[in-house]
Write an enzyme that holds these catalytic residues in place. Structure first.
Site, PDB file in Angstrom:
ATOM      1  N   LYS A  18       0.798  -1.221   0.000  1.00 14.98           N
ATOM      2  CA  LYS A  18       0.000   0.000   0.000  1.00 14.98           C
ATOM      3  C   LYS A  18       0.838   1.282   0.000  1.00 14.98           C
ATOM      4  O   LYS A  18       1.897   1.355   0.599  1.00 14.98           O
ATOM      5  CB  LYS A  18      -0.910   0.038   1.248  1.00 14.98           C
TER       6      LYS A  18
ATOM      7  N   GLU B  15      -6.153  12.896   2.418  1.00 14.66           N
ATOM      8  CA  GLU B  15      -7.367  12.478   3.126  1.00 14.66           C
ATOM      9  C   GLU B  15      -7.602  13.357   4.356  1.00 14.66           C
ATOM     10  O   GLU B  15      -8.742  13.713   4.680  1.00 14.66           O
ATOM     11  CB  GLU B  15      -7.249  11.018   3.555  1.00 14.66           C
TER      12      GLU B  15
END
Ligand code: ARG
Length: 474
Positions: free
Chosen positions: A298, A305
């Site tokens: 990832k 965000e």
């Protein structure tokens, strides 16, 4: 059991306040002291508080209210207090409630009796309103600089991507091709209006409450123009009740901050989308990515965000302060002490979000091939086909729209882009269509054709870029 310092149950000061305790025999209960104290929050305004006191003392001496010797002692003492605060040596005390009484009490320790003359013709009510306006003025100036830095980061990326075609979206569905620079410049425009909102708020808040005293003004022959000028305010506030009671200035800055945070969250969301495998339009370097503790593959755009999330906190601050001020009668009420925490939090959050957006914007690297491929998908040139039919065949747009729609339907059935259809296929729907139509059927041609003012054609974008460079000094 460890003592819970946040919720004390025993009094820490047996005596009454040295500042206002003349008519009191006993000190406050520990809970009273805990709920009353604001110093943990408002000590951030120490510099502004000292600046306000320096201006006030100077004015008191020039108007003959205090002697110049006392004013000189006060000046010297306040500068020492400032040094202690900056050096982290100042011993803040909750028993002294707030920044104002902490500073004054320390001044008394340093210079003795003249310290007691500083509070002539003023109150903490006008003092705190003055400090808070000064603090917010600085915050508006910092935010303006950070917004400009964010704009310059957008501008630099735009400059490098004028001819980069990408899909423009409506409803997050592929709509018409646009230039990446055009997309980025739209955020430069938005940020400019944010700067305008902060500038407006700053202009309106730049009036000086000092000298309004508790609420009614003072009988001493003070010169409020002098203190206003010394502190860089445009003028003294004209109504003493308004001077101590108003907090609309803080609400305006929080409104501007809320709108700004919401605006930032929109580009933040696009960064999140663009960095997904599905879009694949952009990527962030290691410096702006985080990993997963379980999934080794990832790369998450956490900062984007978090910028997307910041409006939750910042709008919360605005809502919180609106609720505190709502229904408060004139003039000052202690409720107003609850104004600073939400403002400081919101400004801290916004400054961090702006730094993150400027940093990520500069860091983004774009996948031009993926953007260009996506720009040509999903019949993004269908409007160009309809426009061609209007222009070359003289049909009304509504009819041309219908013709182009039928052609799109046919291409969809054959699973090919418009440009891959045979001319005969198109002619079966509209006999007037000829070879020339193919010249408008590409994402790039579409982008380049939109030369109206404000449109996405590179010729227009270069004009906008030049104007922004001149305006932003780069
Ligand atoms: N700490 C107070 C505030 O932030 C200062 C003003 C206190 N005034 C008063 N009358 N008790 O609002």
């Amino acid at each position: 059991m460890a003592k819970d310092t946040k919720n004390p149950t025993t009094a820490s000061t047996p005596g009454s306040s040295a500042m206002w305790g003349g008519r009191f025999e006993a000190g406050p209960s520990a809970v009273m002291e805990a709920i009353n104290a604001s110093v943990d929050v408002d000590k951030r305004m120490a510099d502004q508080d000292i600046d306000g006191s320096l201006a006030h003392a100077q004015m008191l001496s020039e108007t003959g209210v205090i002697s110049s010797a006392d004013a000189a002692a006060i000046r010297r003492g306040l500068e020492q207090v400032r040094e202690e605060v900056h050096a982290g040596e100042f011993a803040w005390s909750a028993a002294l409630e707030d920044v104002h009484m902490n500073v004054e009490a320390r001044l008394k320790e340093i210079i003795g009796e003249p310290a007691g003359r500083l509070h002539t013709a003023r109150s903490r009510n006008d003092q705190v309103a003055t400090d808070f306006r000064l603090w917010l003025r600085d915050a508006c100036d910092r935010i303006d600089r950070q917004l400009a830095a964010y704009q310059r980061a957008l501008l630099a990326q735009a400059d490098d991507h004028v001819d980069q075609v990408m899909p423009g979206f409506t409803h997050l569905q592929t709509a018409q091709p646009v230039s990446l620079a055009h997309h980025l410049l739209s955020y430069v425009e938005l940020a400019q209006r944010d700067r305008g909102r902060f500038a407006d708020a700053r202009r309106r808040l730049n009036e000086c409450p000092l000298g309004c005293a508790a609420l009614a003004g003072t009988a001493f022959p003070i010169d409020r123009d002098m203190t206003a000028k010394a502190l860089g305010f445009d003028r003294p506030m004209a109504n003493s009740l308004d001077g101590v009671a108003a907090r609309d200035f803080a609400l305006e800055v929080l409104s501007a901050a809320s709108i700004c945070a919401v605006n930032l969250s929109r580009f933040a969301e696009e960064i999140v989308l663009w960095c997904t495998r599905r879009f694949g339009f952009a990527s962030l370097s290691d410096a702006w990515s985080t990993g997963s503790s379980i999934m080794p593959q990832k790369r998450n755009p956490d900062a984007a965000e978090l910028v997307r999330a910041k409006p939750g906190r910042i709008i919360g601050s605005l809502t919180g302060l609106l609720t505190v001020v709502k229904g408060l009668p004139l003039a000052y009420s202690k409720d107003l002490q609850e104004d600073k925490a939400p403002v400081f939090q919101a400004i801290d959050d916004l400054e961090l979000a702006l730094l993150a957006m400027a940093g990520m914007t500069a860091d983004l690297s774009f996948n031009g091939a993926a953007m260009e491929a996506a720009a040509g998908e999903a019949y993004s040139d269908a409007t160009d086909l309809a426009d061609w039919v209007v222009r070359e065949l003289g049909k009304p747009f509504r009819e041309a729209h219908h013709i182009a729609g039928s052609i799109v339907k046919m291409a969809e059935r054959k699973s090919v882009p418009l440009a891959a259809l045979d001319l005969a296929d198109m002619q079966s729907i509209e006999p007037g269509i000829d070879e020339r139509v193919f010249s408008v059927l590409s994402a790039r041609a579409s982008m380049e054709s939109r030369t109206s003012f404000g449109g996405t054609a590179p010729v227009r974008i270069r004009e906008q870029l030049a104007a922004w460079k001149a305006r932003l000094g780069k």
